[in-house]
Each structure stands twice: as structure tokens, then as C-alpha cells.
Design a protein around this motif. Structure first.
Motif, PDB file in Angstrom:
ATOM      1  N   CYS A 215       0.842  -1.183   0.000  1.00  0.00           N
ATOM      2  CA  CYS A 215       0.000   0.000   0.000  1.00  0.00           C
ATOM      3  C   CYS A 215       0.883   1.239   0.000  1.00  0.00           C
ATOM      4  O   CYS A 215       1.811   1.368   0.791  1.00  0.00           O
ATOM      5  CB  CYS A 215      -0.880  -0.011   1.266  1.00  0.00           C
ATOM      6  SG  CYS A 215      -2.033   1.376   1.319  1.00  0.00           S
ATOM      7  N   SER A 217       0.789   5.746  -0.999  1.00  0.00           N
ATOM      8  CA  SER A 217      -0.061   6.932  -1.007  1.00  0.00           C
ATOM      9  C   SER A 217      -0.179   7.569  -2.393  1.00  0.00           C
ATOM     10  O   SER A 217      -0.703   8.667  -2.542  1.00  0.00           O
ATOM     11  CB  SER A 217       0.478   7.972  -0.016  1.00  0.00           C
ATOM     12  OG  SER A 217       1.805   8.342  -0.382  1.00  0.00           O
ATOM     13  N   LYS A 242      -8.191   7.658  -7.984  1.00  0.00           N
ATOM     14  CA  LYS A 242      -8.369   6.832  -6.786  1.00  0.00           C
ATOM     15  C   LYS A 242      -7.368   7.301  -5.706  1.00  0.00           C
ATOM     16  O   LYS A 242      -6.153   7.354  -5.939  1.00  0.00           O
ATOM     17  CB  LYS A 242      -8.120   5.359  -7.090  1.00  0.00           C
ATOM     18  CG  LYS A 242      -9.066   4.763  -8.130  1.00  0.00           C
ATOM     19  CD  LYS A 242     -10.474   4.640  -7.590  1.00  0.00           C
ATOM     20  CE  LYS A 242     -11.401   3.982  -8.606  1.00  0.00           C
ATOM     21  NZ  LYS A 242     -12.780   3.893  -8.096  1.00  0.00           N
ATOM     22  N   ASN A 244      -6.466   6.849  -1.356  1.00  0.00           N
ATOM     23  CA  ASN A 244      -6.709   6.002  -0.191  1.00  0.00           C
ATOM     24  C   ASN A 244      -7.368   4.687  -0.592  1.00  0.00           C
ATOM     25  O   ASN A 244      -8.416   4.294  -0.089  1.00  0.00           O
ATOM     26  CB  ASN A 244      -7.571   6.741   0.854  1.00  0.00           C
ATOM     27  CG  ASN A 244      -6.905   8.001   1.366  1.00  0.00           C
ATOM     28  OD1 ASN A 244      -5.658   8.055   1.480  1.00  0.00           O
ATOM     29  ND2 ASN A 244      -7.711   9.013   1.666  1.00  0.00           N
ATOM     30  N   TYR A 245      -6.811   4.046  -1.550  1.00  0.00           N
ATOM     31  CA  TYR A 245      -7.374   2.794  -2.074  1.00  0.00           C
ATOM     32  C   TYR A 245      -6.913   1.585  -1.268  1.00  0.00           C
ATOM     33  O   TYR A 245      -7.354   0.465  -1.536  1.00  0.00           O
ATOM     34  CB  TYR A 245      -6.982   2.603  -3.556  1.00  0.00           C
ATOM     35  CG  TYR A 245      -5.541   2.909  -3.848  1.00  0.00           C
ATOM     36  CD1 TYR A 245      -4.553   1.958  -3.672  1.00  0.00           C
ATOM     37  CD2 TYR A 245      -5.163   4.181  -4.274  1.00  0.00           C
ATOM     38  CE1 TYR A 245      -3.232   2.251  -3.932  1.00  0.00           C
ATOM     39  CE2 TYR A 245      -3.866   4.483  -4.557  1.00  0.00           C
ATOM     40  CZ  TYR A 245      -2.884   3.513  -4.397  1.00  0.00           C
ATOM     41  OH  TYR A 245      -1.560   3.816  -4.645  1.00  0.00           O
ATOM     42  N   CYS A 246      -5.979   1.759  -0.258  1.00  0.00           N
ATOM     43  CA  CYS A 246      -5.567   0.639   0.582  1.00  0.00           C
ATOM     44  C   CYS A 246      -5.410   1.133   2.031  1.00  0.00           C
ATOM     45  O   CYS A 246      -5.073   2.291   2.281  1.00  0.00           O
ATOM     46  CB  CYS A 246      -4.279   0.005   0.108  1.00  0.00           C
ATOM     47  SG  CYS A 246      -2.863   1.158   0.076  1.00  0.00           S
ATOM     48  N   ALA A 247      -5.634   0.208   2.973  1.00  0.00           N
ATOM     49  CA  ALA A 247      -5.591   0.587   4.393  1.00  0.00           C
ATOM     50  C   ALA A 247      -4.418  -0.044   5.137  1.00  0.00           C
ATOM     51  O   ALA A 247      -4.050   0.390   6.210  1.00  0.00           O
ATOM     52  CB  ALA A 247      -6.893   0.190   5.079  1.00  0.00           C
ATOM     53  N   ASN A 248      -3.837  -1.063   4.589  1.00  0.00           N
ATOM     54  CA  ASN A 248      -2.714  -1.721   5.256  1.00  0.00           C
ATOM     55  C   ASN A 248      -1.690  -2.124   4.225  1.00  0.00           C
ATOM     56  O   ASN A 248      -1.806  -1.782   3.044  1.00  0.00           O
ATOM     57  CB  ASN A 248      -3.211  -2.923   6.078  1.00  0.00           C
ATOM     58  CG  ASN A 248      -4.110  -3.834   5.270  1.00  0.00           C
ATOM     59  OD1 ASN A 248      -3.903  -4.037   4.067  1.00  0.00           O
ATOM     60  ND2 ASN A 248      -5.157  -4.370   5.916  1.00  0.00           N
ATOM     61  N   GLN A 249      -0.733  -2.869   4.635  1.00  0.00           N
ATOM     62  CA  GLN A 249       0.363  -3.252   3.759  1.00  0.00           C
ATOM     63  C   GLN A 249       0.093  -4.528   2.987  1.00  0.00           C
ATOM     64  O   GLN A 249       0.996  -5.057   2.342  1.00  0.00           O
ATOM     65  CB  GLN A 249       1.644  -3.431   4.606  1.00  0.00           C
ATOM     66  CG  GLN A 249       2.083  -2.175   5.342  1.00  0.00           C
ATOM     67  CD  GLN A 249       2.457  -1.071   4.397  1.00  0.00           C
ATOM     68  OE1 GLN A 249       3.007  -1.324   3.314  1.00  0.00           O
ATOM     69  NE2 GLN A 249       2.157   0.159   4.780  1.00  0.00           N
ATOM     70  N   LYS A 250      -1.123  -5.022   2.991  1.00  0.00           N
ATOM     71  CA  LYS A 250      -1.460  -6.252   2.293  1.00  0.00           C
ATOM     72  C   LYS A 250      -1.779  -5.959   0.816  1.00  0.00           C
ATOM     73  O   LYS A 250      -1.846  -4.807   0.385  1.00  0.00           O
ATOM     74  CB  LYS A 250      -2.624  -6.944   2.974  1.00  0.00           C
ATOM     75  CG  LYS A 250      -2.294  -7.387   4.403  1.00  0.00           C
ATOM     76  CD  LYS A 250      -3.490  -8.074   5.017  1.00  0.00           C
ATOM     77  CE  LYS A 250      -3.158  -8.527   6.462  1.00  0.00           C
ATOM     78  NZ  LYS A 250      -4.307  -9.217   7.105  1.00  0.00           N
ATOM     79  N   TRP A 252      -3.916  -5.447  -2.574  1.00  0.00           N
ATOM     80  CA  TRP A 252      -5.135  -4.677  -2.784  1.00  0.00           C
ATOM     81  C   TRP A 252      -5.477  -4.672  -4.285  1.00  0.00           C
ATOM     82  O   TRP A 252      -4.627  -4.971  -5.128  1.00  0.00           O
ATOM     83  CB  TRP A 252      -4.978  -3.247  -2.301  1.00  0.00           C
ATOM     84  CG  TRP A 252      -3.799  -2.539  -2.940  1.00  0.00           C
ATOM     85  CD1 TRP A 252      -2.538  -2.517  -2.460  1.00  0.00           C
ATOM     86  CD2 TRP A 252      -3.803  -1.814  -4.160  1.00  0.00           C
ATOM     87  NE1 TRP A 252      -1.709  -1.819  -3.287  1.00  0.00           N
ATOM     88  CE2 TRP A 252      -2.486  -1.365  -4.364  1.00  0.00           C
ATOM     89  CE3 TRP A 252      -4.769  -1.476  -5.097  1.00  0.00           C
ATOM     90  CZ2 TRP A 252      -2.112  -0.619  -5.462  1.00  0.00           C
ATOM     91  CZ3 TRP A 252      -4.379  -0.727  -6.165  1.00  0.00           C
ATOM     92  CH2 TRP A 252      -3.075  -0.298  -6.365  1.00  0.00           C
ATOM     93  N   ARG A 254      -8.274  -2.314  -7.151  1.00  0.00           N
ATOM     94  CA  ARG A 254      -9.320  -1.319  -7.349  1.00  0.00           C
ATOM     95  C   ARG A 254      -9.648  -1.210  -8.851  1.00  0.00           C
ATOM     96  O   ARG A 254      -8.741  -1.213  -9.685  1.00  0.00           O
ATOM     97  CB  ARG A 254      -8.893   0.058  -6.823  1.00  0.00           C
ATOM     98  CG  ARG A 254      -8.776   0.169  -5.339  1.00  0.00           C
ATOM     99  CD  ARG A 254     -10.163   0.104  -4.703  1.00  0.00           C
ATOM    100  NE  ARG A 254     -10.078   0.279  -3.245  1.00  0.00           N
ATOM    101  CZ  ARG A 254      -9.885  -0.711  -2.382  1.00  0.00           C
ATOM    102  NH1 ARG A 254      -9.727  -1.957  -2.822  1.00  0.00           N
ATOM    103  NH2 ARG A 254      -9.860  -0.456  -1.077  1.00  0.00           N
TER     104      ARG A 254
END
Length: 294
Positions: A215, A217, A242, A244-250, A252, A254
Motif C-alpha cells: 500500500c 499513497s 483513486k 486512499n485505495y488501501c488501508a494496510n500493507q497487504k 489490494w 481497485r
């Protein structure tokens, strides 16, 4: 002229024997006949020959009137030329009528033969139609299928669908125009874009799948724009961002879809840009680009 009877050596004025008779006279008595009295053939003391003198009995006295000679028989009429037959107008008319009749019969025979051929062809065509309707499909269904195919051909003439191409080198995005679900009909794919060849209303669409393993920015941008040789620069038609398309480091993923109706001109070319080509999934069912004319 009178004929004289004399002897050789006598003068022409001396007469002997009966009186002369006019030459060519005939008597009415048929029993009397004309006697030819020959003269000596040659006289010794004369240098000429006497002609034969004809003596006609029955009229010896020149003083008495002799009966007139019977009139000469008239000449017979000329014999007609039998080699040339006189023309007969009736025969000519009959021959002409016969020729006209034959020509009319020939023309009627030709018309009858033509009608027979037409009737035979119509019968064969009816049999072919009947066999086609019984063995294959009905004419109504065949007409419906033909109309459907014709309408589909009309749609295919002004449409294109491109799929993702993983062999990217530079922006704008490159596409696959023929393999898989991709096709072009009436619209040309050239220089990484779709070229419009007829002015009109078109629906333009594009879908891009972004995915990553970490993830960040960074802003994801998806843009569809057009350009024309007659106009400088590029004109943006649709755009998606797009954040903030991811919340963690995993991992993703979109999706970005753009679609709208536009009036395009001839020689307009449509292209697609993204912020990062390394984040694009180029599977044909996830990333694609197309246009079709209404």
C-alpha cells in the motif's frame, strides 16, 4: 408492164402471136392453168438473156376488161411468245397471303415456347422453395434471421473493442485489436488509439483494474482523451482518480470504469492513460477499451 413473145433478132416493137395479157391476172375458171413458156437461153447476136415470160390464158384481149384479181390474203396474226406467262394478280395475292400466314405462325410458335419455358422455371422455383421450407427453415424465419444479421453487420461496421496488452512500452496504453474478444469494425486501431472515420454520436468506454502487493499513497489516475490533427493538443473526455485505495500493507485491487456518449468528428483518435502502468492488470476481462456508433 406487158409481156411480149418474139423471136431472136426481131425488134422489140414487132408483135407476134396473141395479144399480151397483164402480168399476174387470173381467171375465174379453176380448170384453166398458167403455162410457163421458156425462151431460148442464149441468142448469138445479143449480149443479154431474156427472162421467162408467163402466159396466162383466159384474158387475151387487152381491150376487153378482165375481172379483177381476188384480194390477197391478210397476214396471219403474230404468234404470242409462250415463254413469258402473263402475271396473275390473284396468284400474287395468294402467295403474299401464304407468306404472311407462315410468319404469323412462326411468331405464335415462338411466343408459346417462351411461355412454356417461363411456366417450367416458375414450377421449379416453387419446388425449390417448398423443399427449403420443409427441410430447413421457413421463409419468415429466414427473413428474420437476415434482418438480424444485417442489423448486426451495421453495428459491426462502426464498433471496436480492445483488450489489455501486457507488452507495454510507453503511454498511452497499448491494446490488443484482434485476439480473444478484441475486434475492430469500421473503426481503425492505429498509433495506440481508435481512429474515427465518420462524424457522429459514439459511446466510449474504458475499464482498468489496478492492483498491488504494497500500500502506497500514490494517486491512481485513469483518463480517456481524444486528439485531432486539425486541433492542437489533447482534449480530456473522461477521468477517474483513486485516493486512499488501501488501508494496510497487504495486497489490494481497485477497478476504474469510465463510459459516456460523445459527438466525435472524423479523424478523431481516442486514447487511454494511467498513472502507473506497473499497477495495471492486463487480463482481457479486467482491462479493456472500446467505442461504438449509435
Amino acid at each position: 408492164m406487158q409481156a411480149y413473145k418474139g423471136r431472136a433478132g426481131s425488134s422489140p416493137g414487132t408483135q407476134s402471136g396473141p395479144a399480151p395479157v397483164p402480168f399476174g391476172r387470173r381467171t375465174e375458171d379453176h380448170k384453166k392453168h398458167v403455162q410457163a413458156i421458156p425462151l431460148p437461153a442464149m441468142q448469138q447476136n445479143l449480149n443479154y438473156m431474156y427472162p421467162q415470160i408467163f402466159w396466162e390464158e383466159g384474158c387475151t384481149n387487152p381491150s376487153t376488161s378482165c375481172p379483177p384479181a381476188p384480194p390477197a390474203a391478210p397476214f396471219p396474226p403474230p404468234v404470242p411468245d409462250r415463254r413469258k406467262k402473263p402475271r396473275n394478280n390473284r396468284e400474287e395475292k395468294s402467295v403474299g397471303f401464304l407468306v404472311v400466314s407462315l410468319l404469323m405462325l412462326l411468331s405464335l410458335a415462338g411466343v408459346g415456347l417462351s411461355l412454356f419455358q417461363i411456366f417450367r422455371l416458375e414450377k421449379e422455383l416453387a419446388q425449390l422453395r417448398e423443399s427449403a421450407s420443409t427441410e430447413h427453415i421457413s421463409p419468415a424465419l429466414e427473413k428474420l434471421i437476415g434482418e438480424k444479421s444485417e442489423s448486426m453487420k451495421k453495428e459491426e461496421r462502426k464498433a471496436a473493442h480492445l483488450t489489455g496488452n501486457p507488452k507495454q512500452q510507453d503511454l498511452p496504453l497499448e491494446w490488443e485489436p484482434v485476439s480473444g474478444h478484441a475486434f475492430t469494425a469500421g473503426i481503425q486501431y492505429r498509433n495506440q488509439g481508435l481512429v474515427i472515420n465518420e462524424t457522429g454520436l459514439y459511446f466510449v468506454y474504458s475499464n482498468v483494474l489496478f492492483r498491488g502487493s504494497t500500500c502506497t499513497s500514490q494517486v491512481l489516475t485513469h483518463v480517456v482523451y481524444k486528439k485531432n490533427p486539425a486541433s492542437p493538443g489533447n482534449q480530456v473526455l473522461m477521468q477517474d482518480k483513486k485516493i486512499n485505495y488501501c488501508a494496510n500493507q497487504k495486497m489490494w485491487a481497485r477497478k476504474s470504469y469510465l463510459g459516456a456518449l460523445f459527438k466525435l468528428r472524423e479523424m478523431d483518435s481516442l486514447h487511454v492513460n494511467v498513472s502507473r502502468t506497473t499497477l495495471v492488470s492486463f487480463e482481457e476481462s479486467k482491462t479493456f477499451f472500446g467505442v461504438f456508433k449509435l
